[in-house]
Scaffold this active site. Structure first.
Site, short mmCIF file in Angstrom:
data_model
loop_
_atom_site.label_atom_id
_atom_site.label_comp_id
_atom_site.label_asym_id
_atom_site.label_seq_id
_atom_site.Cartn_x
_atom_site.Cartn_y
_atom_site.Cartn_z
N ASP A 40 35.51 49.10 46.93
CA ASP A 40 35.61 47.87 46.15
C ASP A 40 34.33 47.52 45.42
O ASP A 40 33.27 48.05 45.73
CB ASP A 40 35.84 46.72 47.14
CG ASP A 40 37.29 46.45 47.34
OD1 ASP A 40 38.06 46.92 46.52
OD2 ASP A 40 37.63 45.77 48.33
N LYS A 62 37.62 45.14 41.28
CA LYS A 62 37.63 43.72 41.62
C LYS A 62 38.87 43.14 40.98
O LYS A 62 39.16 43.45 39.82
CB LYS A 62 36.36 43.13 41.02
CG LYS A 62 36.27 41.66 40.96
CD LYS A 62 34.92 41.26 40.42
CE LYS A 62 35.06 40.54 39.10
NZ LYS A 62 33.87 39.82 38.70
N MET A 177 34.77 32.97 47.42
CA MET A 177 35.42 33.03 46.10
C MET A 177 35.47 31.65 45.45
O MET A 177 36.39 31.34 44.72
CB MET A 177 36.85 33.57 46.24
CG MET A 177 36.91 34.92 46.92
SD MET A 177 38.59 35.48 47.25
CE MET A 177 39.03 34.49 48.66
#
Ligand code: SAH
Length: 509
Positions: A40, A62, A177
């Site tokens: 990732d 992503k 996030m």
């Protein structure tokens, strides 16, 4: 548990928060063994260097950007490769089961009949605050901690989060996030009764050498983030534990924290200098300028190697690479180190001596100042006339030493055992980072690194810091000046420790 031996296995592995120090032993072992590595955006790409050279490496990217696979594509890929009998490593930033969709991937595997193992990782939710001086709990400030996704739109009426409940909740709140929606998040918390004075911190690229952090309150932080252009990926910490930062911020207090240093050496050699700088908190950009190409050994040369003890009185090494490549060939011919006989050994400096020490060999000559010139002078006390010298070295070696020995009556054979070529590859994206972000310092450990760097003609984008040169030794300084570089400093001694100490002084000034 692997009922079908023809089926491979998928390992869902936490890559940790970014620092290579924080990877588990199991993760490292699995990376080294895997047939396929699917990784990732948040995984430190330097970990890929641990993988087998022939392993298939797939960037899953992503979510929400170009050049990435959708979750369905990732799922299909994992199942497909495992059913083809491969050992598949699914490497995920932090911990796979903390907002990483690891649970969903595991379910897909189970349903497809693919065996799997899950390896927890150090989550950024705890590690990034820790590296910014914030313990997520503390008896005086918070007895509970809540991990929350910042992906949810707080203005949506059907939000999965109950904002009233969250606002009233005590303890520490950690949003992952959450940078893009920070304004909504802080506003909703205040609307639902949280104190506007509640301390908030954000930590970006936590635990890595490029970590950045900032602080505010629920009322101010969204504006501050906007003003600073502070971007994802970041952890947002809300609560009184943020106050502990003043006392406990060990990482950001390291002497070189915030200083970006370019290390220009070959890929094989860079690690020792990088390690020293990283331990002092520097953000190191390892940009290899050249790589070593071992040259094939001709038959005649191998025959000379077979009779080395009878043919030479002295074996002289002027680089660690030479020691490594020479002995690789030596041991193919001679199974026993004693085939060297009573050979005298000389080295240019401690790194080369260290390579010999690995073989329990001790040089008779090693100059105090590590230059070819000083090495040549160190032979002053020896009888050189008629003595036979073997100098295994690279194509670009300084001719000074061989000339000096010949002038003194020595019989000198130079064995060119490797060549150097400009490094064009940028597998870890470090070169690209240098161009986008610039750097404060650039280290040069030899004239050839200076020349090779110059040949690459890399420069930072406009507005980004242009690095000042730090040189190891007067010869390197001379070369840099000839190439038109401004020297910020020359290390006192020609050792890596002295070089690091020089940067440390410059960094503090
Ligand atoms: N499974 C991961 C989290 C994945 S969700 C873990 O356990 O860490 C992605 C979010 O993680 C990012 O948006 C950011 O909020 C956070 N994140 C991951 N690595 C980070 C880091 N090094 N520094 C700060 N935040 C990070």
């Amino acid at each position: 548990m692997n009922a079908r031996p023809d089926v491979g296995k998928v390992y869902l592995v936490g890559a940790g928060p970014g620092s290579l120090d924080l990877v588990t032993l199991r993760a490292r072992q699995l990376i080294e063994q895997a047939d396929v590595v699917v990784y990732d955006y948040l995984c430190n790409p330097a970990m890929l260097a641990w993988a087998r050279a022939d392993a298939e490496k797939i960037y899953a990217g992503k979510s929400g950007t170009a050049h990435t696979l959708s979750q369905d594509e990732i799922n299909a890929l994992l199942v497909d490769r495992a059913l083809a009998g491969r050992q598949v490593l699914r490497l995920k930033g932090g911990d796979p089961y903390v907002f990483g969709r690891g649970g969903e991937e595991a379910q897909v595997l189970v349903r497809a009949g693919v065996p799997f193992e899950e390896v927890p990782g150090v989550t950024s939710a705890i590690a990034a605050p820790a590296y910014a001086g914030i313990p997520v709990t503390h008896r005086d400030f918070a007895s509970m901690v809540t991990f929350i996704t910042g992906h949810e739109d707080p203005s949506k009426p059907d939000s999965a989060l109950d904002w009233r409940q969250l606002a009233q909740l005590r303890g520490t709140k950690i949003f992952l996030m959450g940078v893009e929606r920070l304004r909504h998040i802080t506003r909703r918390l205040i609307e639902e009764g949280a104190s506007p004075e509640t301390p908030v911190a954000l930590v970006r690229w936590g635990t890595t050498t490029r970590q950045e952090s900032m602080e505010g309150t629920l009322a101010t932080v969204a504006d501050l983030v906007e003003q600073r252009g502070f971007k994802a990926p970041a952890i947002t910490i809300i609560g009184d534990v943020v106050k502990l930062r003043r006392e406990l911020n060990w990482y950001e207090m390291l002497p070189l924290f915030g200083q970006r240093v370019v290390v220009t050496r070959t890929r094989q050699q860079a690690s020792a200098l990088t390690e020293k700088l990283v331990r002092l908190g520097a953000d190191v950009l390892e940009i290899p300028t050249i790589h070593i190409v071992p040259l094939p050994w001709e038959k005649a040369r191998i025959q000379q190697l077979e009779r080395i003890a009878e043919s030479y009185d002295w074996l002289v090494f002027t680089s660690p690479n030479a020691v490594e490549l020479f002995f690789a060939e030596f041991f193919k011919v001679h199974p026993d180190i004693r085939a060297l006989g009573n050979m005298n050994l000389a080295v240019v400096g401690p790194a080369t001596a260290h390579k010999l020490a690995e073989l329990h060999l001790k040089p008779k000559i090693q100059p105090k100042v590590y230059t070819t010139e000083k090495l040549a002078e160190s032979f002053a006390g020896q009888e050189l006339s008629g003595k036979r010298f073997c100098l295994p070295h690279g194509r670009l070696a300084d001719p000074l030493l061989a000339d000096h020995l010949r002038d003194q009556g020595g019989v000198v054979d130079e064995w060119i055992i490797y060549d150097t070529q400009p490094e064009k590859a940028d597998p870890t994206g470090t070169r690209a980072r240098y161009i986008h972000e610039g750097a404060h310092w650039i280290t040069f450990t030899s004239s050839s690194t200076a020349e090779n760097w110059h040949a690459l003609q890399l420069s930072p984008a406009s507005g980004m810091p242009r690095p000042k040169a730090v040189s190891m030794g007067p010869v390197t300084t001379g070369t840099l000046q000839k190439l038109g570089y401004e020297i910020a400093a020359q290390s006192e001694q020609a050792t890596l420790d002295s070089l690091v100490e020089t940067i440390r002084h410059l960094g503090i000034e």
